[in-house]
Design an enzyme around this catalytic site. Structure first.
Site, PDB file in Angstrom:
ATOM      1  N   LYS A  13      13.126 -54.898   0.022  1.00 16.25           N
ATOM      2  CA  LYS A  13      12.939 -56.351  -0.259  1.00 16.25           C
ATOM      3  C   LYS A  13      11.545 -56.675  -0.270  1.00 16.25           C
ATOM      4  O   LYS A  13      10.675 -55.953  -0.373  1.00 16.25           O
ATOM      5  CB  LYS A  13      14.163 -57.182   0.301  1.00 16.25           C
ATOM      6  CG  LYS A  13      15.216 -56.589   0.474  1.00 16.25           C
ATOM      7  CD  LYS A  13      16.311 -57.491   0.904  1.00 16.25           C
ATOM      8  CE  LYS A  13      17.864 -56.559   1.094  1.00 16.25           C
ATOM      9  NZ  LYS A  13      18.948 -57.513   1.070  1.00 16.25           N
ATOM     10  N   HIS A  97      20.120 -56.669  -8.508  1.00 13.79           N
ATOM     11  CA  HIS A  97      20.351 -57.101  -7.175  1.00 13.79           C
ATOM     12  C   HIS A  97      21.303 -58.606  -7.195  1.00 13.79           C
ATOM     13  O   HIS A  97      20.437 -59.319  -7.704  1.00 13.79           O
ATOM     14  CB  HIS A  97      19.511 -56.882  -6.269  1.00 13.79           C
ATOM     15  CG  HIS A  97      19.619 -56.687  -4.921  1.00 13.79           C
ATOM     16  ND1 HIS A  97      19.814 -58.039  -4.139  1.00 13.79           N
ATOM     17  CD2 HIS A  97      19.963 -55.802  -3.972  1.00 13.79           C
ATOM     18  CE1 HIS A  97      20.044 -57.806  -3.015  1.00 13.79           C
ATOM     19  NE2 HIS A  97      20.214 -56.347  -2.767  1.00 13.79           N
ATOM     20  N   GLU A  99      20.508 -60.695  -5.112  1.00 16.91           N
ATOM     21  CA  GLU A  99      19.336 -61.777  -4.693  1.00 16.91           C
ATOM     22  C   GLU A  99      18.805 -62.023  -6.023  1.00 16.91           C
ATOM     23  O   GLU A  99      18.247 -63.285  -6.335  1.00 16.91           O
ATOM     24  CB  GLU A  99      18.607 -61.304  -3.612  1.00 16.91           C
ATOM     25  CG  GLU A  99      19.364 -61.197  -2.279  1.00 16.91           C
ATOM     26  CD  GLU A  99      18.817 -60.062  -1.360  1.00 16.91           C
ATOM     27  OE1 GLU A  99      17.635 -59.395  -1.621  1.00 16.91           O
ATOM     28  OE2 GLU A  99      19.238 -59.891  -0.405  1.00 16.91           O
ATOM     29  N   SER A 215      24.940 -54.449   4.874  1.00 18.75           N
ATOM     30  CA  SER A 215      24.957 -54.107   6.444  1.00 18.75           C
ATOM     31  C   SER A 215      25.321 -52.653   6.891  1.00 18.75           C
ATOM     32  O   SER A 215      25.974 -52.523   7.753  1.00 18.75           O
ATOM     33  CB  SER A 215      25.862 -55.153   6.955  1.00 18.75           C
ATOM     34  OG  SER A 215      25.422 -56.769   6.827  1.00 18.75           O
TER      35      SER A 215
HETATM   36  P1  PGA Z   1      21.360 -55.212   4.065  1.00 19.01           P
HETATM   37  O1  PGA Z   1      21.044 -55.335   2.355  1.00 19.01           O
HETATM   38  O2  PGA Z   1      21.387 -53.673   4.370  1.00 19.01           O
HETATM   39  O3  PGA Z   1      20.218 -55.856   4.907  1.00 19.01           O
HETATM   40  O4  PGA Z   1      22.492 -55.905   4.207  1.00 19.01           O
HETATM   41  C1  PGA Z   1      21.246 -54.526   1.613  1.00 19.01           C
HETATM   42  C2  PGA Z   1      20.941 -54.849   0.141  1.00 19.01           C
HETATM   43  O5  PGA Z   1      20.518 -55.961  -0.023  1.00 19.01           O
HETATM   44  O6  PGA Z   1      20.631 -54.049  -0.610  1.00 19.01           O
END
Ligand code: PGA
Length: 252
Positions: A13, A97, A99, A215
């Site tokens: 990210k 993604h 986001e 996660s």
């Molecule tokens: P995370 O993110 O492992 O911190 O939950 C996964 C992702 O957004 O690809």
């Protein structure tokens, strides 16, 4: 029986300057001894791709980008194209993604264009799909996933589906410490594979890799990877620490 080469991708990210990239990747390279038949990639921010490419040269770790524009060049201030990423040595590119869907308003139609742009540039698209908590609680999970997968794959030739990667990332599990249980994830992965078979054929669908994200940590990767349709992981937070990323990449 089809064997799909497991794939673990670290999605950094908006983390890591070039100096931090050197630090993290040097530690990963020092610790990681990759079992055969396994692929590992990291997706640093654009500004660190060249640094990462230099450090990873000659290693088994591949490079991924976190996004691309759908045009190969042009008047698109602030954007980065597929050929630019290819030139830097990227193998994969993450597309759609949650986001980016949430904060940048990316639509299924834009994601489909990006998937085609990645393929034209010789990059493997890693297409992210996933439902929100509200959608899950309304019982809409599979409808949402089907819409997103169909949307991203519109105009794909059936055979091209084999070489794409899909990442199922429930939005409620991203960065929350709340992972989908292996059986919750498996149920969605199986539904995605069935949909891919509808869009192509079962042989093709059995070749496509479907990653889980949300996660993923050292203490849940082994049970996730034990599921029949989970072919790897897209790892956010836990990919920023060398020891946890290495443990995930060497899941048992
Ligand atoms: P995370 O993110 O492992 O911190 O939950 C996964 C992702 O957004 O690809």
């Amino acid at each position: 029986m089809v064997t799909r080469c497991p794939l673990i991708i670290g999605n950094w990210k908006m983390h890591c300057t070039r100096a931090e990239t050197e630090h993290l990747l040097s530690a990963v390279l020092a610790q990681l001894s990759l079992p055969p038949e396994r692929e590992v990639a990291v997706a640093p921010p654009f500004t660190a791709l060249e640094t990462a490419a230099r450090l990873l040269a000659g290693s088994a770790i591949r490079l991924a980008a976190q996004n691309l524009h759908w045009e190969p060049q042009g008047a698109f201030t602030g954007e980065i194209s597929g050929p630019m990423l290819k030139e830097l040595g990227c193998t994969y590119v993450i597309i759609g993604h949650s986001e980016r869907r949430q904060y940048c308003g990316e639509t299924d139609a834009q994601i489909a264009r990006k998937v085609r742009a990645a393929q034209r540039a010789g990059l493997v698209p890693v297409i992210c799909v996933g439902e929100t908590l509200e959608e899950r609680e309304q019982g809409a999970t599979l409808a949402v996933i089907r819409r997103q997968v169909r949307g991203a794959l519109q105009d794909q030739a059936p055979l091209a589906i084999a070489s794409l990667v899909i990442a199922y990332e429930p939005v409620w599990a991203i960065g929350t410490g709340r992972t989908a249980t292996p059986s919750q994830a498996q149920a969605v992965h199986e539904a995605i594979r069935n949909l891919l078979a509808e869009l192509s054929n079962s042989e093709t669908a059995n070749t496509t890799r479907i990653l889980y994200g949300g996660s993923v940590k050292p203490d849940n990767i082994d049970s996730l990877m034990a599921e029949a349709d989970i072919d790897g992981a897209l790892v956010g937070g836990a990919s920023l620490q060398a020891d946890s990323f290495v443990r995930i990449a060497t899941f048992r």
